[in-house]
Structure formats: C-alpha cells, structure tokens
Design a protein around this motif. Structure first.
Motif, PDB file in Angstrom:
ATOM      1  N   THR A  37       0.828  -1.209   0.000  1.00  0.00           N
ATOM      2  CA  THR A  37       0.000   0.000   0.000  1.00  0.00           C
ATOM      3  C   THR A  37       0.860   1.256   0.000  1.00  0.00           C
ATOM      4  N   ILE A  38       1.855   1.290   0.859  1.00  0.00           N
ATOM      5  CA  ILE A  38       2.701   2.483   0.947  1.00  0.00           C
ATOM      6  C   ILE A  38       3.496   2.679  -0.336  1.00  0.00           C
ATOM      7  N   LEU A  39       4.051   1.604  -0.894  1.00  0.00           N
ATOM      8  CA  LEU A  39       4.792   1.733  -2.150  1.00  0.00           C
ATOM      9  C   LEU A  39       3.892   2.150  -3.312  1.00  0.00           C
ATOM     10  N   SER A  40       2.668   1.653  -3.323  1.00  0.00           N
ATOM     11  CA  SER A  40       1.729   2.029  -4.383  1.00  0.00           C
ATOM     12  C   SER A  40       1.382   3.507  -4.316  1.00  0.00           C
ATOM     13  N   PHE A  41       1.035   3.989  -3.128  1.00  0.00           N
ATOM     14  CA  PHE A  41       0.700   5.402  -2.992  1.00  0.00           C
ATOM     15  C   PHE A  41       1.901   6.295  -3.273  1.00  0.00           C
ATOM     16  N   ALA A  42       3.073   5.920  -2.802  1.00  0.00           N
ATOM     17  CA  ALA A  42       4.262   6.733  -3.038  1.00  0.00           C
ATOM     18  C   ALA A  42       4.617   6.773  -4.526  1.00  0.00           C
ATOM     19  N   SER A  43       4.519   5.637  -5.207  1.00  0.00           N
ATOM     20  CA  SER A  43       4.828   5.593  -6.644  1.00  0.00           C
ATOM     21  C   SER A  43       3.824   6.408  -7.454  1.00  0.00           C
ATOM     22  N   CYS A  44       2.549   6.280  -7.118  1.00  0.00           N
ATOM     23  CA  CYS A  44       1.530   7.057  -7.832  1.00  0.00           C
ATOM     24  C   CYS A  44       1.721   8.555  -7.609  1.00  0.00           C
ATOM     25  N   TYR A  45       2.065   8.937  -6.365  1.00  0.00           N
ATOM     26  CA  TYR A  45       2.299  10.359  -6.082  1.00  0.00           C
ATOM     27  C   TYR A  45       3.497  10.885  -6.858  1.00  0.00           C
ATOM     28  N   LEU A  46       4.588  10.131  -6.886  1.00  0.00           N
ATOM     29  CA  LEU A  46       5.769  10.579  -7.619  1.00  0.00           C
ATOM     30  C   LEU A  46       5.490  10.705  -9.115  1.00  0.00           C
ATOM     31  N   MET A  47       4.770   9.756  -9.679  1.00  0.00           N
ATOM     32  CA  MET A  47       4.453   9.824 -11.104  1.00  0.00           C
ATOM     33  C   MET A  47       3.552  11.016 -11.398  1.00  0.00           C
ATOM     34  N   TRP A  48       2.537  11.220 -10.561  1.00  0.00           N
ATOM     35  CA  TRP A  48       1.646  12.349 -10.757  1.00  0.00           C
ATOM     36  C   TRP A  48       2.392  13.667 -10.591  1.00  0.00           C
ATOM     37  N   GLY A  49       3.204  13.772  -9.544  1.00  0.00           N
ATOM     38  CA  GLY A  49       3.918  15.015  -9.280  1.00  0.00           C
ATOM     39  C   GLY A  49       4.896  15.375 -10.380  1.00  0.00           C
ATOM     40  N   LEU A  50       5.645  14.398 -10.864  1.00  0.00           N
ATOM     41  CA  LEU A  50       6.596  14.670 -11.944  1.00  0.00           C
ATOM     42  C   LEU A  50       5.883  15.063 -13.234  1.00  0.00           C
ATOM     43  N   THR A  51       4.786  14.396 -13.535  1.00  0.00           N
ATOM     44  CA  THR A  51       4.026  14.728 -14.736  1.00  0.00           C
ATOM     45  C   THR A  51       3.415  16.120 -14.624  1.00  0.00           C
ATOM     46  N   TYR A  52       2.860  16.445 -13.465  1.00  0.00           N
ATOM     47  CA  TYR A  52       2.246  17.757 -13.252  1.00  0.00           C
ATOM     48  C   TYR A  52       3.284  18.870 -13.363  1.00  0.00           C
ATOM     49  N   LEU A  53       4.431  18.687 -12.715  1.00  0.00           N
ATOM     50  CA  LEU A  53       5.452  19.723 -12.764  1.00  0.00           C
ATOM     51  C   LEU A  53       6.084  19.841 -14.148  1.00  0.00           C
ATOM     52  N   ALA A  54       6.185  18.732 -14.873  1.00  0.00           N
ATOM     53  CA  ALA A  54       6.737  18.794 -16.229  1.00  0.00           C
ATOM     54  C   ALA A  54       5.807  19.561 -17.166  1.00  0.00           C
ATOM     55  N   GLN A  55       4.505  19.478 -16.940  1.00  0.00           N
ATOM     56  CA  GLN A  55       3.568  20.234 -17.762  1.00  0.00           C
ATOM     57  C   GLN A  55       3.466  21.679 -17.302  1.00  0.00           C
ATOM     58  N   LEU A  56       3.739  21.919 -16.024  1.00  0.00           N
ATOM     59  CA  LEU A  56       3.666  23.272 -15.491  1.00  0.00           C
ATOM     60  C   LEU A  56       4.839  24.125 -15.965  1.00  0.00           C
ATOM     61  N   HIS A  57       6.030  23.543 -15.965  1.00  0.00           N
ATOM     62  CA  HIS A  57       7.241  24.239 -16.403  1.00  0.00           C
ATOM     63  C   HIS A  57       7.993  23.359 -17.397  1.00  0.00           C
ATOM     64  N   PRO A  58       7.601  23.387 -18.679  1.00  0.00           N
ATOM     65  CA  PRO A  58       8.267  22.509 -19.648  1.00  0.00           C
ATOM     66  C   PRO A  58       9.708  22.946 -19.921  1.00  0.00           C
ATOM     67  N   ILE A  59      10.558  21.964 -20.196  1.00  0.00           N
ATOM     68  CA  ILE A  59      11.957  22.247 -20.507  1.00  0.00           C
ATOM     69  C   ILE A  59      12.071  22.845 -21.901  1.00  0.00           C
ATOM     70  N   ILE A  60      11.361  22.268 -22.854  1.00  0.00           N
ATOM     71  CA  ILE A  60      11.374  22.750 -24.229  1.00  0.00           C
ATOM     72  C   ILE A  60      10.032  23.415 -24.498  1.00  0.00           C
ATOM     73  N   VAL A  61      10.063  24.675 -24.863  1.00  0.00           N
ATOM     74  CA  VAL A  61       8.825  25.406 -25.130  1.00  0.00           C
ATOM     75  C   VAL A  61       8.327  25.022 -26.516  1.00  0.00           C
ATOM     76  N   PRO A  62       7.064  24.638 -26.641  1.00  0.00           N
ATOM     77  CA  PRO A  62       6.533  24.265 -27.955  1.00  0.00           C
ATOM     78  C   PRO A  62       6.531  25.462 -28.920  1.00  0.00           C
ATOM     79  N   LYS A  63       6.821  25.190 -30.180  1.00  0.00           N
ATOM     80  CA  LYS A  63       6.828  26.238 -31.196  1.00  0.00           C
ATOM     81  C   LYS A  63       5.764  25.921 -32.236  1.00  0.00           C
ATOM     82  N   ARG A  64       5.162  26.967 -32.764  1.00  0.00           N
ATOM     83  CA  ARG A  64       4.116  26.782 -33.763  1.00  0.00           C
ATOM     84  C   ARG A  64       4.733  26.575 -35.139  1.00  0.00           C
TER      85      ARG A  64
END
Length: 71
Positions: A37-64
C-alpha cells in the motif's frame, strides 16, 4: 495552483501512508499489505507530481509550425 498543489497532495499522501500502518493489523500478513500500500501510494504520487510539474514548467517550449513568412 502551481507548486503548492504538489506539496499539499504530498501531505495527503503521507497521511494516507501513515494511516496504512494502522489499517492492516488484522490481516494474515500485515507487513506485506502495508508495504504494498505504501509503495503504491508513493509511486503514484511521484508519477503524478513529476508529470504535473513537467507540464507546469516545460523544458522545451513548444513552437508553432503554422507561422509562414510573408513574401
């Protein structure tokens, strides 16, 4: 919202993981259930957090691509 949301969801995840320590006392193998249970919640939180922060501040800015040079 921003980075504060990641912090508050992290606090909630720690609370759920701490609650899992006391939830599985009557099962046949409580250590296995707590660990899973603890590993599942911790893994899901890390995956969600990294994905959320990567979309919040992208490394490469999309170009049109649809911008055309006028001749």
């Amino acid at each position: 919202m921003g980075g504060a949301l990641v912090f508050w969801i992290g606090v909630l995840t720690v609370g759920i993981c701490f609650g899992a320590l006391f939830m599985f006392r009557s099962k046949t193998d409580p250590t296995l259930w707590r660990t899973c249970t603890i590993l599942s919640f911790a893994s899901c939180y890390l995956m969600w957090g990294l994905t959320y922060l990567a979309q919040l501040h992208p490394i490469i800015v999309p170009k049109r691509d649809d911008l055309r040079v006028e001749l």
